[in-house]
Scaffold this motif. Structure first.
Motif, PDB file in Angstrom:
ATOM      1  N   MET A   1       3.143  45.984  49.325  1.00 32.79           N
ATOM      2  CA  MET A   1       4.539  46.210  48.938  1.00 32.79           C
ATOM      3  C   MET A   1       4.608  47.393  47.979  1.00 32.79           C
ATOM      4  SD  MET A   1       5.958  42.374  48.345  1.00 32.79           S
ATOM      5  CE  MET A   1       6.665  41.425  49.671  1.00 32.79           C
ATOM      6  N   ALA A   2       3.634  47.431  47.067  1.00 29.49           N
ATOM      7  CA  ALA A   2       3.568  48.550  46.117  1.00 29.49           C
ATOM      8  C   ALA A   2       3.406  49.863  46.868  1.00 29.49           C
ATOM      9  CB  ALA A   2       2.405  48.353  45.154  1.00 29.49           C
ATOM     10  N   PHE A   3       2.625  49.829  47.952  1.00 29.52           N
ATOM     11  CA  PHE A   3       2.437  51.035  48.757  1.00 29.52           C
ATOM     12  C   PHE A   3       3.775  51.500  49.331  1.00 29.52           C
ATOM     13  CE2 PHE A   3       2.072  52.706  53.088  1.00 29.52           C
ATOM     14  CZ  PHE A   3       1.351  53.864  52.846  1.00 29.52           C
ATOM     15  N   SER A   4       4.554  50.567  49.870  1.00 27.00           N
ATOM     16  CA  SER A   4       5.850  50.937  50.456  1.00 27.00           C
ATOM     17  C   SER A   4       6.771  51.508  49.392  1.00 27.00           C
ATOM     18  CB  SER A   4       6.508  49.712  51.106  1.00 27.00           C
ATOM     19  OG  SER A   4       5.767  49.327  52.220  1.00 27.00           O
ATOM     20  N   ILE A   5       6.759  50.894  48.215  1.00 24.34           N
ATOM     21  CA  ILE A   5       7.627  51.382  47.123  1.00 24.34           C
ATOM     22  C   ILE A   5       7.182  52.773  46.681  1.00 24.34           C
ATOM     23  CG2 ILE A   5       8.311  50.959  44.722  1.00 24.34           C
ATOM     24  CD1 ILE A   5       7.795  47.913  45.419  1.00 24.34           C
ATOM     25  N   ALA A   6       5.869  52.918  46.478  1.00 29.30           N
ATOM     26  CA  ALA A   6       5.339  54.200  45.991  1.00 29.30           C
ATOM     27  C   ALA A   6       5.532  55.306  47.035  1.00 29.30           C
ATOM     28  CB  ALA A   6       3.866  54.062  45.649  1.00 29.30           C
TER      29      ALA A   6
ATOM     30  N   THR B   1       9.411  58.184  44.061  1.00 27.88           N
ATOM     31  CA  THR B   1       8.406  58.731  43.151  1.00 27.88           C
ATOM     32  C   THR B   1       8.515  58.016  41.814  1.00 27.88           C
ATOM     33  OG1 THR B   1       8.796  60.829  44.243  1.00 27.88           O
ATOM     34  CG2 THR B   1       7.462  60.896  42.249  1.00 27.88           C
ATOM     35  N   LEU B   2       7.558  57.142  41.581  1.00 25.10           N
ATOM     36  CA  LEU B   2       7.576  56.381  40.332  1.00 25.10           C
ATOM     37  C   LEU B   2       6.283  56.642  39.574  1.00 25.10           C
ATOM     38  CD1 LEU B   2       8.781  52.859  41.565  1.00 25.10           C
ATOM     39  CD2 LEU B   2      10.050  54.410  40.104  1.00 25.10           C
TER      40      LEU B   2
ATOM     41  N   PRO C   1      -0.367  55.669  46.607  1.00 21.17           N
ATOM     42  CA  PRO C   1      -0.108  56.926  45.892  1.00 21.17           C
ATOM     43  C   PRO C   1       0.516  56.694  44.513  1.00 21.17           C
ATOM     44  CG  PRO C   1       1.528  56.579  47.629  1.00 21.17           C
ATOM     45  CD  PRO C   1       0.654  55.366  47.618  1.00 21.17           C
ATOM     46  N   THR C   2      -0.254  56.945  43.495  1.00 24.05           N
ATOM     47  CA  THR C   2       0.273  56.836  42.128  1.00 24.05           C
ATOM     48  C   THR C   2      -0.004  58.152  41.399  1.00 24.05           C
ATOM     49  OG1 THR C   2      -1.809  55.956  41.297  1.00 24.05           O
ATOM     50  CG2 THR C   2      -0.179  54.346  41.982  1.00 24.05           C
ATOM     51  N   ASP C   3       0.705  58.340  40.287  1.00 23.84           N
ATOM     52  CA  ASP C   3       0.550  59.621  39.585  1.00 23.84           C
ATOM     53  C   ASP C   3      -0.770  59.714  38.811  1.00 23.84           C
ATOM     54  OD1 ASP C   3       1.268  57.680  37.825  1.00 23.84           O
ATOM     55  OD2 ASP C   3       2.621  58.938  36.636  1.00 23.84           O
ATOM     56  N   ILE C   4      -1.507  58.607  38.711  1.00 18.58           N
ATOM     57  CA  ILE C   4      -2.779  58.712  37.972  1.00 18.58           C
ATOM     58  C   ILE C   4      -3.926  59.119  38.899  1.00 18.58           C
ATOM     59  CG2 ILE C   4      -2.236  57.237  36.024  1.00 18.58           C
ATOM     60  CD1 ILE C   4      -3.529  54.919  37.432  1.00 18.58           C
ATOM     61  N   GLY C   5      -3.777  58.855  40.185  1.00 19.01           N
ATOM     62  CA  GLY C   5      -4.739  59.307  41.196  1.00 19.01           C
ATOM     63  C   GLY C   5      -6.188  59.151  40.775  1.00 19.01           C
ATOM     64  N   ASP C   6      -6.923  60.269  40.857  1.00 17.33           N
ATOM     65  CA  ASP C   6      -8.356  60.241  40.529  1.00 17.33           C
ATOM     66  C   ASP C   6      -8.631  60.714  39.098  1.00 17.33           C
ATOM     67  OD1 ASP C   6      -8.882  59.332  43.007  1.00 17.33           O
ATOM     68  OD2 ASP C   6      -9.503  61.262  43.838  1.00 17.33           O
ATOM     69  N   SER C   7      -7.581  60.773  38.285  1.00 18.73           N
ATOM     70  CA  SER C   7      -7.795  61.275  36.924  1.00 18.73           C
ATOM     71  C   SER C   7      -8.645  60.266  36.142  1.00 18.73           C
ATOM     72  CB  SER C   7      -6.451  61.475  36.217  1.00 18.73           C
ATOM     73  OG  SER C   7      -5.801  60.224  36.101  1.00 18.73           O
TER      74      SER C   7
ATOM     75  N   GLY D   1      -8.102  51.837  47.231  1.00 18.89           N
ATOM     76  CA  GLY D   1      -7.292  51.998  48.433  1.00 18.89           C
ATOM     77  C   GLY D   1      -6.973  50.639  49.039  1.00 18.89           C
ATOM     78  N   LEU D   2      -6.089  50.677  50.049  1.00 23.04           N
ATOM     79  CA  LEU D   2      -5.644  49.438  50.677  1.00 23.04           C
ATOM     80  C   LEU D   2      -6.255  49.288  52.053  1.00 23.04           C
ATOM     81  CD1 LEU D   2      -1.826  49.791  49.931  1.00 23.04           C
ATOM     82  CD2 LEU D   2      -3.519  48.568  48.590  1.00 23.04           C
TER      83      LEU D   2
END
Lengths: 290, 396
Positions: free
Chosen positions: A49-54, A58-59, A122-128, A212-213
């Motif tokens: 669900m988080a994947f669909s929202i993200a 853009t959150l 997909p989140t804004d923290i990614g691989d940081s 990942g999912l």
């Protein structure tokens, strides 16, 4: 020594996820005496669900997590109302079977809606990440550590000081007495399922961000199960601590011994611990007068 | 074959007026019915969907071209969910209910193994172009043909590329492989390379299927000074290994089997997925300079929806190449299309070309495996594509 530190830190990083998942198992068991075999699947459902929202909006990570916490609570309440409440009064075994059925259903639904391809959350923290000397940790792993601490503290405050928390402990101690004391037990059960789903949601978002999912994400629920047994099935705090222990143990056994010991080390520890303390490290000893 | 099935088939033959006058199963005046068992649900549907879509594209195309010797092609698809028992059940259903002529989709390795006794007993011409294992052709079955190398052959060729083209002879090699038949096959190719070139094999890491966390394994690899890592993972494992290597600041060369030649691997690995190598026997979907790929993509654009196009991957190309082989032999048989003729024509294939999708395909008497050539592809993480970086190598 460096090698030991690296193995330990990376073990803690995966262990906190086990701990979070384990807390959900323990909370449900503490409040309802039911082992929820669909807990890993609920975690997977919320991460998808988080994947669909993200993917749709853009959150920032924390925004996504907040939305998912809200959705998780609703998912938990719906599951309790639709699948679990009708089982009230039935024996525990029947309810456990319902959770197994629910697990299979959620797995099928996830593949039906989102497909079977591995996906990136997909989140804004990614691989940081952040480097602490020789140790590098992903931002998501740092957040996982912080979130476990927050959840443990939050649960302690909730169970110790809140009216609902005290009611939950009373129900867990003796359901009939709690009913006679005017506690709305069905309400307590619903809240327990909602909170467990929220914790599952948090771990799902973290797992999705880090690894990942995939439709096999639910298996992480099984991997976290030794933590719950080790900590004591009814100890929310114990599950959190034991999750970290299991994570570290897995990494050290793989790092120093290998030969697939990582997979079984958690279960080996459970065997040993249960022989000495059948109720787990932090569980409540059950005393029966015979 | 059980007595009931035998009896039913015999009764059918007698009813139709004897063997001599009878048409082949699944073949009528105007139609040829083919069967395909594919995993269309569950995690491995990533493979099965792409494969079945390619067969659909071929079916539409061949029928638009007037069919095969005037007969339209109809493919019956069955979903086995990647469960061997269901594969066998699907094949039985296709034989008894759909009356298929031949089998053009054979699902995964174990799934085909489950169907092999029935394929052999009924003499169904079958072509495996999806998951190759040496058990499928060693010993050979009369009617089962296999195209594509084993994972062992793939990895051995990949190792050859690393040593001979990239000059990575004096490196420290390691392999991480899954604890199943697939992992063993990948390890076989890795060890063949190690032995052939006398490489320094410093570490072999076996992991459980479905494992998510590889932090300990990669720390172990770092401690051992590994510089070349061969991956025996399926899909997500490649990505996690790549990410862990990047996290631990390891400068490694990474090689995977054709399961690494999938865009989800790149997507999950992010920037860590740039530059890794995958050994495969079909080109990339974006290798439009290859005539077979260009033609397939044109047809796919014509016959598939946008969402179906998104499901295409390298399994679509291997599926389409398999269909090309089948079309060729069925056309060669002319109007008198029989199973015996198809098997004879398949056996007679000698260097058959699939417009660059596969290397030359050759079978022979008692030879039921056409490994074709293997190439190495390199991942471009930024645009999520793969580039062919080697010539097609002969299978050793």
């Amino acid at each position: 020594m460096d090698y030991f530190i690296l193995l330990t830190v990376s073990g803690i990083a995966i262990g906190v996820i086990y701990g979070l998942i384990g807390m959900g198992y323990a909370l449900i068991f503490k409040a309802t005496s039911v082992v929820n075999f669909a807990h890993g699947e609920i975690m997977m459902l919320i991460s998808y669900m988080a994947f669909s929202i993200a993917s749709s909006w853009t959150l920032p990570f924390w925004g996504l997590l907040l939305v998912c916490v809200f959705i998780s609570a609703i998912v938990g309440l719906v599951i309790e109302r639709v699948f679990i409440r009708p089982m009230l009064g039935q024996d525990v075994f029947s309810t456990v079977m319902v959770t197994i059925g629910l697990a299979v259903m959620i797995r099928a639904v996830v593949v039906l809606i989102w497909g079977a391809d591995p996906l990136l959350l997909p989140t804004d923290i990614g691989d940081s990440g952040v480097e602490f000397g020789m140790v590098f940790l992903y931002t998501s792993q740092l957040y996982a550590i912080g979130l476990l601490a927050f959840c443990v503290l939050g649960m302690w405050v909730f169970l110790r000081f809140s009216r609902m928390g005290v009611a939950m402990r009373a129900t867990a101690a003796r359901e009939t007495t709690a009913l006679l004391m005017g506690i709305n037990v069905t309400h307590v059960y619903a809240i327990a399922w909602a909170i467990a789903a929220v914790i599952a949601g948090i771990s799902g978002v973290l797992l999705g961000t880090i690894y990942g999912l995939g439709p096999d994400l639910w298996t992480q629920g099984l991997r976290a199960f030794p933590a719950v047994i080790l900590g004591g099935l009814d100890s929310v705090f114990g599950a959190a601590i034991s999750g970290i222990l299991i994570g570290v143990l897995e990494n050290l056994s793989e790092g120093y011994i290998g030969q697939g010991l990582k997979e079984i080390s958690g279960f080996l520890v459970i065997l040993v611990v249960l022989m000495i303390r059948p109720y787990g490290l932090f569980g409540t000893p059950e005393i029966e007068r015979v | 074959m059980n007595w009931f099935l035998k009896g039913t088939l015999t009764a059918t033959l007698l009813t139709m007026g004897g063997v001599g006058a009878m048409a082949a199963p699944g073949v009528t005046e105007d139609k040829i019915v083919l069967g395909a068992v594919d995993p269309l649900t569950g995690p491995p549907s990533l493979l099965g969907k792409a494969h079945s879509l390619a067969l659909k594209v071929w079916q539409e195309d061949v029928n638009a071209r007037g069919g095969i010797n005037g007969r339209k092609v109809e493919i019956v698809f069955e979903d086995d969910g990647y469960v061997p028992a269901r594969s066998l059940q699907s094949l039985k259903k296709m034989v008894e209910v759909d009356d298929i002529f031949a089998l053009i989709g054979t699902s995964g390795s174990s799934q085909l193994a489950a169907m092999m006794p029935l394929i052999d007993e009924l003499g169904i011409p079958a072509l495996n172009n999806m998951a190759v294992n040496s058990h499928h052709f060693n010993p050979p079955l009369e009617t089962l043909f296999v195209v594509g190398p084993t994972y062992c052959q793939e990895l051995a060729a990949g190792m050859t590329y690393l040593v001979e083209e990239l000059g990575l002879k004096d490196e420290k090699y390691a392999i991480a492989f899954q604890d199943d038949e697939f992992g063993d096959d990948v390890r076989c190719g890795y060890l063949a390379g190690v032995e052939k070139y006398g490489l320094d094999n410093v570490l072999e890491l076996e992991f459980k299927r479905g494992q998510k966390d590889f932090s300990a394994e990669m720390l172990k690899a770092r401690a051992a000074g590994v510089t070349v890592l061969v991956s025996g993972g399926v899909v997500a494992e490649h990505s996690t290994l790549l990410k862990e290597a990047a996290k631990n600041r390891m400068d490694i060369t990474f090689l995977g089997a054709h399961s690494a030649h999938l865009t989800p691997v790149q997507a999950l690995a992010g920037s860590a997925g740039d530059g890794y190598y995958a050994a495969d026997y079909v080109p990339a979907l974006t290798s439009l300079q290859v005539p077979g790929v260009a033609r397939f993509m044109d047809l796919a654009n014509k016959y598939l929806s946008e969402s179906e196009m998104d499901s295409l991957n390298r399994y679509a190309l291997s599926g389409y190449a398999g269909a090309m082989i089948f079309e060729h032999v069925m056309t060669e048989c002319g109007e008198d299309l029989t199973r015996a003729c198809v098997i004879e024509k398949m056996e007679g294939l000698d260097g058959f070309e699939t417009d660059g999708l596969l290397g030359p395909v050759t079978y022979g008497e008692g030879v039921r495996h056409a490994p074709t050539g293997i190439m190495v592809l390199q991942s471009n993480a930024e645009d999520k594509t793969f580039s062919i970086v080697s010539e097609r190598m002969e299978v050793e």
